[in-house]
Enzyme design. Sequence first.
Site, PDB file in Angstrom:
ATOM      1  CG  HIS A 162      -2.094   1.013   1.023  1.00  0.00           C
ATOM      2  ND1 HIS A 162      -2.896   1.106  -0.095  1.00  0.00           N
ATOM      3  CD2 HIS A 162      -2.536   1.988   1.869  1.00  0.00           C
ATOM      4  CE1 HIS A 162      -3.783   2.074   0.062  1.00  0.00           C
ATOM      5  NE2 HIS A 162      -3.578   2.631   1.237  1.00  0.00           N
ATOM      6  CB  SER A 323      -2.023   8.385  10.010  1.00  0.00           C
ATOM      7  OG  SER A 323      -0.972   9.230   9.560  1.00  0.00           O
ATOM      8  CD  GLU A 484      -7.070   2.328   1.567  1.00  0.00           C
ATOM      9  OE1 GLU A 484      -6.582   2.767   2.628  1.00  0.00           O
ATOM     10  OE2 GLU A 484      -6.978   2.917   0.476  1.00  0.00           O
ATOM     11  CG  ASP A 646      18.523   2.110  -8.683  1.00  0.00           C
ATOM     12  OD1 ASP A 646      18.343   0.992  -8.165  1.00  0.00           O
ATOM     13  OD2 ASP A 646      18.277   2.334  -9.884  1.00  0.00           O
ATOM     14  CG  ASP A 648      21.600   2.383   0.164  1.00  0.00           C
ATOM     15  OD1 ASP A 648      20.835   2.809   1.026  1.00  0.00           O
ATOM     16  OD2 ASP A 648      22.818   2.200   0.361  1.00  0.00           O
TER      17      ASP A 648
END
Length: 708
Positions: A162, A323, A484, A646, A648
């Site tokens: 997600h 959140s 969700e 890339d 990392d």
Amino acid sequence: MASHRSASRARHAADRSTRSDFWGSLKTKRALSISAAALLSCSLAVGIGNQATGSLVEGTAAAAEPQEPYLVGAGVGDITGEPAEVGFMGYGDSSQKGSGLMNRQYARAFEIQDRATGKSNLIVVLDQLTGTESVREEILKQVRAKYGDAYGESNIMITANHTHATPGGVTRYSLYNVTTLGWHKDTFNATVNGAMKAIDAAHADLAPGSLKISQSKVTNVGVNRSMTALNNDPAELKNELVDGVDPTNVTLRLERGGKTHALINWYAIHPTSLPTTNTLVSSDNKGYAQWLLEHEDHGIDRNQGTGDGFVAAFANSNTGDVSPNTALKPGTGPTNDPFTNMKIQGTKQADAVRDHLATSGEAVSGGLDSAIQYNDFSRISVSPEFSGTGQWERTCDASLGQSFAAGSVEDGGGGLPTFGEGVGADPFFNALATASYNVSPSLKACQYPKDNLLAVGAFDAVQEKLPVQIMRFGDYYILGMPGEMTGAAGVQYRKDAAKLFGVDESHIILQGYSNAYAHYVTTPEEYDSQQYEGGATPFGRYTHPAFRQVLKTVGTSMRDGKDLPLGEKAPLQSVVNSAQGKVLYDLPGVGRSYGDQVTAPVNTARGGTVNAEFVGAHPNNNMHHEGTYLEVQRQTDQGWEYVTGDNDPETSFNWKRRLAAQSRVTLKWNVPQDAPAGTYRFVYHGNAKDGSGRITPFTGYSSSFTVQ
């Protein structure tokens, strides 16, 4: 961190040595028992499509390892989509278009076969917003073509972690392609091809093993962003949440020889530490947790394809109202820096799994099963058993309310300031909505008290015929839901399933974002308050009860061993190609060549950030799957040696358009505190398109810089 990394890599080396001894011993046993295996191969064939090699491995391993009840395998494939100028999927903010890469995105596949029956389950976790109908259908088609009928509708789950920092355009439903101006074939193909590579790798990786479950309660990570709605819920649901958040943390471990070979973790939190202002492709906090376990603890480098094959997926659960932004403002909490927050929240999730791995876990025993059914959620009659009103109720044509248009103010998004959360939050819109209700009184009655804004079901902008899936592993059950779920909604599903199957609630695992996208699922009580999540619950007040009812139907068929009709699937929508189009051509600029250094890196101390700018080309010309756009190299006595790439999270690949067809690329590296002192350089791997459409690779090298 340095001492922890050294210790974890030492443990990794010891684990690898033990695993090597185990497989060496197994090979010897295979050689001694090859004749017996040949005699048993016909009766013990359980590989996909009854492949001869699968039969041989199964027969031999059964003789050598009778205590290992399953075949287990895991694999990974690069699914990174177009990183530049493509709208991201998640926040719905048309201004959030890609400008490069923070880290690559992958599909992680987990294949488990019951050696006693030959039944299999396959779970694919994508570093994307959600599983989608288009990706699922293409994967189903390709798996069947390659492996036959051993896999089908019910025993393949396509799900996601997600992240909101992901290129869009991979679903056929128009609402989700507004920010991408339509369908993006290259990103879709990247998703499917990477997922198939992961599935193929998982199948090739199959070997005798076992399953373990580890669980804990993890708090003080996320925060409930919709307490106004949650406060309406019954106490029996709220009491299982801690400060409004489900603390349930579950890890499924694929074991070999007493060592964890791969794992899936489920924990409810939004990967929205990075706000809409972020335009770099990333897997956010769950991706950072994956990096920590795979790279830091096991030495995996996916840019180089090196390591022992360890795979860790951080999936998601009932995260609808959770959140990571603990200050309840986009990009804030625990600090005011989103990148730091991403690492903090990812580290907490990784540490919880590290704690799981330090325990023996609970062994899973028993067979595998799976079931799935599609239902039209705009047309479900909900019985009194689930409606909560004592009478029959019904779901509605899909519609999104004005509180949906407000966006999630805690996480950010494409919300407009004229809209707000709650019933009648905007008086001006309320007057307009009243007029629309008069045109469609049935919509008003069914969706009440929602202030309808977008009748998305009327023009097939969202999927209404949705799948609900259950997978069984012994007496553990994974509920594959397409939407969700809020924390309370998920608690209710767990209670229902535990009662149905006669197990403890801890044996029910919730997986959202599976196989399709259904927006939000709130409880009826939460729906009544019409916060963002309620406004984004498309099928009305009885959406959640409808899912409960379908879960019972699917679960009862599994429990009783009865055939379950698949139901009516939605036909695949026709593709509307993006109006954005492809890259026409690149130009380096007058007096310039591709790969020329524009800005040189400077000497940097550990803990600092170093960067270099190059004459570049559009990165969508080649997404460098299983490779990298950038390298950091260190000079040694043997020459320049690779340090990192890339994937990392401490590096970034930043692209910017200059004039009509020119590009500038900036490579950045946050130098670790434990980086060896020495001389370094950047390497940029690009691909330029000329006027004829021919794409040519090139390489740029920065001047050297020192780290001290």
